[in-house]
Design a protein around this motif. Structure first.
Motif, mmCIF file in Angstrom:
data_model
loop_
_atom_site.group_PDB
_atom_site.id
_atom_site.type_symbol
_atom_site.label_atom_id
_atom_site.label_comp_id
_atom_site.label_asym_id
_atom_site.label_seq_id
_atom_site.Cartn_x
_atom_site.Cartn_y
_atom_site.Cartn_z
ATOM 1 N N GLY A 196 0.821 -1.199 0.000
ATOM 2 C CA GLY A 196 0.000 0.000 0.000
ATOM 3 C C GLY A 196 0.855 1.249 0.000
ATOM 4 N N GLY A 197 0.337 2.302 -0.588
ATOM 5 C CA GLY A 197 1.057 3.563 -0.616
ATOM 6 C C GLY A 197 0.985 4.297 0.718
ATOM 7 N N THR A 198 1.909 5.210 0.915
ATOM 8 C CA THR A 198 1.985 5.996 2.148
ATOM 9 C C THR A 198 1.068 7.211 2.070
ATOM 10 N N GLY A 199 0.397 7.510 3.185
ATOM 11 C CA GLY A 199 -0.415 8.720 3.244
ATOM 12 C C GLY A 199 0.458 9.961 3.228
ATOM 13 N N GLY A 200 -0.124 11.085 2.874
ATOM 14 C CA GLY A 200 0.608 12.345 2.849
ATOM 15 C C GLY A 200 0.322 13.191 4.077
ATOM 16 N N ALA A 201 1.270 13.987 4.489
ATOM 17 C CA ALA A 201 1.091 14.866 5.646
ATOM 18 C C ALA A 201 0.096 15.971 5.327
ATOM 19 N N VAL A 202 -0.735 16.333 6.319
ATOM 20 C CA VAL A 202 -1.682 17.428 6.177
ATOM 21 C C VAL A 202 -1.424 18.442 7.286
ATOM 22 N N GLN A 203 -1.300 19.716 6.890
ATOM 23 C CA GLN A 203 -1.153 20.812 7.848
ATOM 24 C C GLN A 203 -2.244 21.839 7.599
ATOM 25 N N VAL A 204 -2.900 22.280 8.684
ATOM 26 C CA VAL A 204 -3.893 23.349 8.642
ATOM 27 C C VAL A 204 -3.458 24.347 9.708
ATOM 28 N N ARG A 205 -3.013 25.552 9.280
ATOM 29 C CA ARG A 205 -2.284 26.395 10.231
ATOM 30 C C ARG A 205 -2.608 27.875 10.102
ATOM 31 N N VAL A 206 -2.779 28.527 11.259
ATOM 32 C CA VAL A 206 -2.674 29.976 11.352
ATOM 33 C C VAL A 206 -1.255 30.246 11.844
ATOM 34 N N LEU A 207 -0.472 30.925 11.023
ATOM 35 C CA LEU A 207 0.963 31.041 11.297
ATOM 36 C C LEU A 207 1.306 32.127 12.301
ATOM 37 N N ASN A 208 0.580 33.251 12.253
ATOM 38 C CA ASN A 208 0.976 34.391 13.079
ATOM 39 C C ASN A 208 -0.264 35.175 13.500
ATOM 40 N N ALA A 209 -0.962 34.655 14.505
ATOM 41 C CA ALA A 209 -2.206 35.285 14.962
ATOM 42 C C ALA A 209 -1.892 36.562 15.723
ATOM 43 N N ASP A 210 -2.135 37.695 15.082
ATOM 44 C CA ASP A 210 -1.857 38.991 15.702
ATOM 45 C C ASP A 210 -3.121 39.672 16.211
ATOM 46 N N ALA A 211 -4.267 38.959 16.201
ATOM 47 C CA ALA A 211 -5.516 39.498 16.716
ATOM 48 C C ALA A 211 -6.290 38.370 17.398
ATOM 49 N N ALA A 212 -7.358 38.735 18.086
ATOM 50 C CA ALA A 212 -8.159 37.733 18.792
ATOM 51 C C ALA A 212 -8.981 36.903 17.819
ATOM 52 N N ASP A 213 -9.291 35.693 18.249
ATOM 53 C CA ASP A 213 -10.236 34.813 17.552
ATOM 54 C C ASP A 213 -9.796 34.442 16.148
ATOM 55 N N ARG A 214 -8.537 34.161 15.967
ATOM 56 C CA ARG A 214 -8.058 33.616 14.694
ATOM 57 C C ARG A 214 -8.254 32.093 14.756
ATOM 58 N N ASN A 215 -9.528 31.693 14.725
ATOM 59 C CA ASN A 215 -9.898 30.311 15.017
ATOM 60 C C ASN A 215 -9.786 29.420 13.790
ATOM 61 N N ILE A 216 -9.643 28.119 14.044
ATOM 62 C CA ILE A 216 -9.706 27.096 13.002
ATOM 63 C C ILE A 216 -10.899 26.200 13.301
ATOM 64 N N SER A 217 -11.807 26.088 12.329
ATOM 65 C CA SER A 217 -12.968 25.218 12.448
ATOM 66 C C SER A 217 -12.959 24.219 11.293
ATOM 67 N N VAL A 218 -12.857 22.938 11.623
ATOM 68 C CA VAL A 218 -12.853 21.881 10.613
ATOM 69 C C VAL A 218 -14.080 21.004 10.870
ATOM 70 N N THR A 219 -15.077 21.123 10.008
ATOM 71 C CA THR A 219 -16.285 20.298 10.146
ATOM 72 C C THR A 219 -16.279 19.116 9.184
ATOM 73 N N GLY A 220 -15.401 19.148 8.196
ATOM 74 C CA GLY A 220 -15.204 18.000 7.315
ATOM 75 C C GLY A 220 -14.165 17.053 7.886
ATOM 76 N N THR A 221 -13.902 15.973 7.173
ATOM 77 C CA THR A 221 -12.933 14.976 7.624
ATOM 78 C C THR A 221 -11.523 15.329 7.147
ATOM 79 N N ILE A 222 -10.535 14.833 7.895
ATOM 80 C CA ILE A 222 -9.134 14.848 7.465
ATOM 81 C C ILE A 222 -8.638 13.411 7.509
ATOM 82 N N ASN A 223 -8.030 12.936 6.415
ATOM 83 C CA ASN A 223 -7.583 11.539 6.354
ATOM 84 C C ASN A 223 -6.206 11.456 5.707
ATOM 85 N N THR A 224 -5.227 10.923 6.455
ATOM 86 C CA THR A 224 -3.863 10.734 5.943
ATOM 87 C C THR A 224 -3.451 9.271 6.060
#
Length: 289
Positions: free
Chosen positions: A75-103
């Motif tokens: 079987g093949g290898t899964g790939g890395a997944v990144q979901v990122r806020v890199l530099n939150a300079d204000a309030a509420d820089r939120n991440i909401s994931v309602t779908g699936t993530i599969n690696t």
């Protein structure tokens, strides 16, 4: 992206500028190709990032290895997944994931399953202005693929919120298990919250299924009225402030080297099997200095 008979290509979506975000309702896919007569293709990597804004993902994010068969095809290898806020300079820089993530790694009908890969969902601040951001996720899977000669090893799952009032909320199940077939290793789920780590669905759904859960919260891991539900082999957790640690484990569990520690908050561990700890792996509250 899908290479047809080979490896998926990498996908990078990068949003610059303060306040600019990423709002995706469609799917993001970079999977390896299935191969009925040989080795499955490896997935590409997916990197979804903003400098200083919100991220909302409603579609599926998929970087799975292709299946292999015939002629010893793994079987093949899964790939890395990144979901990122890199530099939150204000309030509420939120991440909401309602779908699936599969690696997950690809399955094999003839040889070894492919390895799963790492999932990272995080809010960070690398600049001079301190921002904040919560992380809320649904189903994440980073498991190894099944194989008759060996199961693939799982990847890691890492979730991090930013700020003393910001939570990590689990609305479904995080899974990082080795594939069946032996030799593969289960993965580690690492949760780091500025405030609380929460069971967001308020139900009997297991929140974490993995080899190890390592949880660190500024206030609480789980809640007294809604424990964090786990099926893990090893557990470590640290809760600061007035919070506690509240975990409901399906089976037996070993306390890891990083202990179960609160700064005066309660510790509740319900287990359906034997609880063990080695010398130096402690369960303690009011850690003092």
């Amino acid at each position: 992206t899908n290479a047809g008979t080979g490896t998926g290509g990498d996908i990078t979506v990068s949003v610059t500028g303060a306040g600019n975000g990423l709002n995706l309702s469609g799917d993001v896919i970079s999977s390896g190709a299935n191969n009925g007569a040989g080795t499955g293709g490896n997935a590409g990597a997916i990197d979804l990032k903003v400098d200083d804004g919100l991220i909302t993902l409603a579609g599926a994010v998929t970087a799975t290895g292709g299946s292999g068969a015939g002629g010893g095809g793994a079987g093949g290898t899964g790939g890395a997944v990144q979901v990122r806020v890199l530099n939150a300079d204000a309030a509420d820089r939120n991440i909401s994931v309602t779908g699936t993530i599969n690696t997950s790694g690809g399955v094999s009908a003839a040889a070894a399953g492919g390895g799963g890969n790492t999932v990272t969902v995080s809010v960070a601040d690398t600049g001079g202005v301190a921002g904040t951001g919560a992380v809320s996720v649904a189903t994440i899977t980073a498991s190894g693929g099944n194989g008759p000669t060996a199961g693939g090893s799982a990847g890691a799952i890492n979730l991090t919120s930013l700020g003393s009032t910001k939570d990590v909320t689990l609305n479904a199940t995080l899974t990082a298990l080795a594939g069946t077939g032996g030799t593969g290793t289960d993965g580690t789920v690492t949760l780091a919250a500025g405030q609380d780590i929460l069971d967001g669905d308020n139900a009997a759904t297991v929140n974490v299924v993995a080899g190890t859960l390592a949880a660190t919260a500024g206030r609480a891991v789980g809640e007294s009225a809604d424990l964090l539900d786990t099926t893990v082999t090893t557990l470590t957790a640290t809760a600061g402030g007035a919070g506690g640690i509240f975990v409901n484990e399906t089976n037996g569990v070993a306390i890891g080297a990083a202990d179960l520690i609160t700064s005066g908050g309660n510790i509740v561990l319900n287990a359906g099997g034997t609880v063990t700890s080695a010398v130096g792996s402690d369960i303690r509250t009011n850690a003092g200095t």
